[in-house]
Design a protein around this motif. Sequence first.
Motif, PDB file in Angstrom:
ATOM      1  N   ALA A  42       0.857  -1.194   0.000  1.00  0.00           N
ATOM      2  CA  ALA A  42       0.000   0.000   0.000  1.00  0.00           C
ATOM      3  C   ALA A  42       0.884   1.232   0.000  1.00  0.00           C
ATOM      4  O   ALA A  42       2.010   1.196   0.484  1.00  0.00           O
ATOM      5  CB  ALA A  42      -0.916   0.020   1.214  1.00  0.00           C
ATOM      6  N   LEU A  91      -6.476   3.282   8.387  1.00  0.00           N
ATOM      7  CA  LEU A  91      -6.619   2.231   7.396  1.00  0.00           C
ATOM      8  C   LEU A  91      -6.765   0.912   8.146  1.00  0.00           C
ATOM      9  O   LEU A  91      -6.248   0.770   9.255  1.00  0.00           O
ATOM     10  CB  LEU A  91      -5.384   2.142   6.492  1.00  0.00           C
ATOM     11  CG  LEU A  91      -4.961   3.377   5.722  1.00  0.00           C
ATOM     12  CD1 LEU A  91      -3.652   3.113   4.977  1.00  0.00           C
ATOM     13  CD2 LEU A  91      -6.041   3.810   4.760  1.00  0.00           C
ATOM     14  N   THR A 133      -7.027  -3.625   7.441  1.00  0.00           N
ATOM     15  CA  THR A 133      -6.977  -4.757   6.522  1.00  0.00           C
ATOM     16  C   THR A 133      -7.035  -6.058   7.303  1.00  0.00           C
ATOM     17  O   THR A 133      -6.526  -6.122   8.428  1.00  0.00           O
ATOM     18  CB  THR A 133      -5.681  -4.751   5.688  1.00  0.00           C
ATOM     19  OG1 THR A 133      -5.736  -5.798   4.721  1.00  0.00           O
ATOM     20  CG2 THR A 133      -4.453  -4.928   6.545  1.00  0.00           C
ATOM     21  N   GLU A 141      -5.290  -6.051   2.028  1.00  0.00           N
ATOM     22  CA  GLU A 141      -6.039  -5.153   1.146  1.00  0.00           C
ATOM     23  C   GLU A 141      -6.493  -3.964   1.984  1.00  0.00           C
ATOM     24  O   GLU A 141      -7.573  -3.958   2.552  1.00  0.00           O
ATOM     25  CB  GLU A 141      -7.229  -5.870   0.514  1.00  0.00           C
ATOM     26  CG  GLU A 141      -6.846  -6.997  -0.412  1.00  0.00           C
ATOM     27  CD  GLU A 141      -6.187  -6.501  -1.691  1.00  0.00           C
ATOM     28  OE1 GLU A 141      -6.517  -5.396  -2.152  1.00  0.00           O
ATOM     29  OE2 GLU A 141      -5.316  -7.230  -2.208  1.00  0.00           O
ATOM     30  N   TRP A 142      -5.643  -2.961   2.086  1.00  0.00           N
ATOM     31  CA  TRP A 142      -5.869  -1.825   2.971  1.00  0.00           C
ATOM     32  C   TRP A 142      -7.029  -0.969   2.487  1.00  0.00           C
ATOM     33  O   TRP A 142      -7.114  -0.637   1.310  1.00  0.00           O
ATOM     34  CB  TRP A 142      -4.607  -0.985   3.072  1.00  0.00           C
ATOM     35  CG  TRP A 142      -3.493  -1.708   3.743  1.00  0.00           C
ATOM     36  CD1 TRP A 142      -2.545  -2.474   3.146  1.00  0.00           C
ATOM     37  CD2 TRP A 142      -3.245  -1.774   5.133  1.00  0.00           C
ATOM     38  NE1 TRP A 142      -1.701  -3.014   4.095  1.00  0.00           N
ATOM     39  CE2 TRP A 142      -2.112  -2.588   5.328  1.00  0.00           C
ATOM     40  CE3 TRP A 142      -3.871  -1.218   6.254  1.00  0.00           C
ATOM     41  CZ2 TRP A 142      -1.589  -2.853   6.582  1.00  0.00           C
ATOM     42  CZ3 TRP A 142      -3.341  -1.484   7.498  1.00  0.00           C
ATOM     43  CH2 TRP A 142      -2.213  -2.290   7.661  1.00  0.00           C
ATOM     44  N   GLN A 143      -7.897  -0.570   3.437  1.00  0.00           N
ATOM     45  CA  GLN A 143      -9.051   0.266   3.143  1.00  0.00           C
ATOM     46  C   GLN A 143      -9.131   1.393   4.167  1.00  0.00           C
ATOM     47  O   GLN A 143      -8.901   1.165   5.362  1.00  0.00           O
ATOM     48  CB  GLN A 143     -10.348  -0.556   3.218  1.00  0.00           C
ATOM     49  CG  GLN A 143     -10.410  -1.717   2.264  1.00  0.00           C
ATOM     50  CD  GLN A 143     -10.406  -1.261   0.815  1.00  0.00           C
ATOM     51  OE1 GLN A 143     -11.051  -0.289   0.458  1.00  0.00           O
ATOM     52  NE2 GLN A 143      -9.660  -1.965  -0.021  1.00  0.00           N
ATOM     53  N   VAL A 146     -11.016   3.720   6.749  1.00  0.00           N
ATOM     54  CA  VAL A 146     -12.180   3.504   7.613  1.00  0.00           C
ATOM     55  C   VAL A 146     -12.426   4.730   8.474  1.00  0.00           C
ATOM     56  O   VAL A 146     -11.520   5.546   8.683  1.00  0.00           O
ATOM     57  CB  VAL A 146     -12.028   2.261   8.516  1.00  0.00           C
ATOM     58  CG1 VAL A 146     -12.058   0.996   7.707  1.00  0.00           C
ATOM     59  CG2 VAL A 146     -10.771   2.341   9.349  1.00  0.00           C
ATOM     60  N   THR A 194     -13.901   7.494   8.008  1.00  0.00           N
ATOM     61  CA  THR A 194     -13.388   8.657   7.278  1.00  0.00           C
ATOM     62  C   THR A 194     -13.929   9.986   7.796  1.00  0.00           C
ATOM     63  O   THR A 194     -13.373  11.029   7.464  1.00  0.00           O
ATOM     64  CB  THR A 194     -13.666   8.516   5.775  1.00  0.00           C
ATOM     65  OG1 THR A 194     -15.065   8.316   5.585  1.00  0.00           O
ATOM     66  CG2 THR A 194     -12.893   7.335   5.189  1.00  0.00           C
TER      67      THR A 194
END
Length: 97
Positions: A43, A71, A73, A79-81, A83, A85
């Motif tokens: 990432a 972030l 995963t 698979e970094w996302q 969060v 936000t």
Amino acid sequence: VRAVWLDADDPDHLILGSSDGPDGENGRIEVTHDGGQSWREVAGRWSNNMVERFQQIGHNLWAVMANGNLLVTPIADLEWQPVLTDLTGVHDIAVMP
């Protein structure tokens, strides 16, 4: 490197929050499964941002970013996302029993 996560079950498995300089130039997340002999970027390439700390909660790994974002995963797939936000200015997270 400001953040390191070490797999408690496999000491050759590490995840780093690294960059090219102290201001987070080309900040990124890298992983090794061979004790640091080789690294793979999973990432990042953020300008002026990098991981400040990692926190494992169950089977997930959270990354607290220098800009206050989060972030997450699953450790198994990295698979970094982003969060939560709507939150800004996060500097740490804690696990409550």
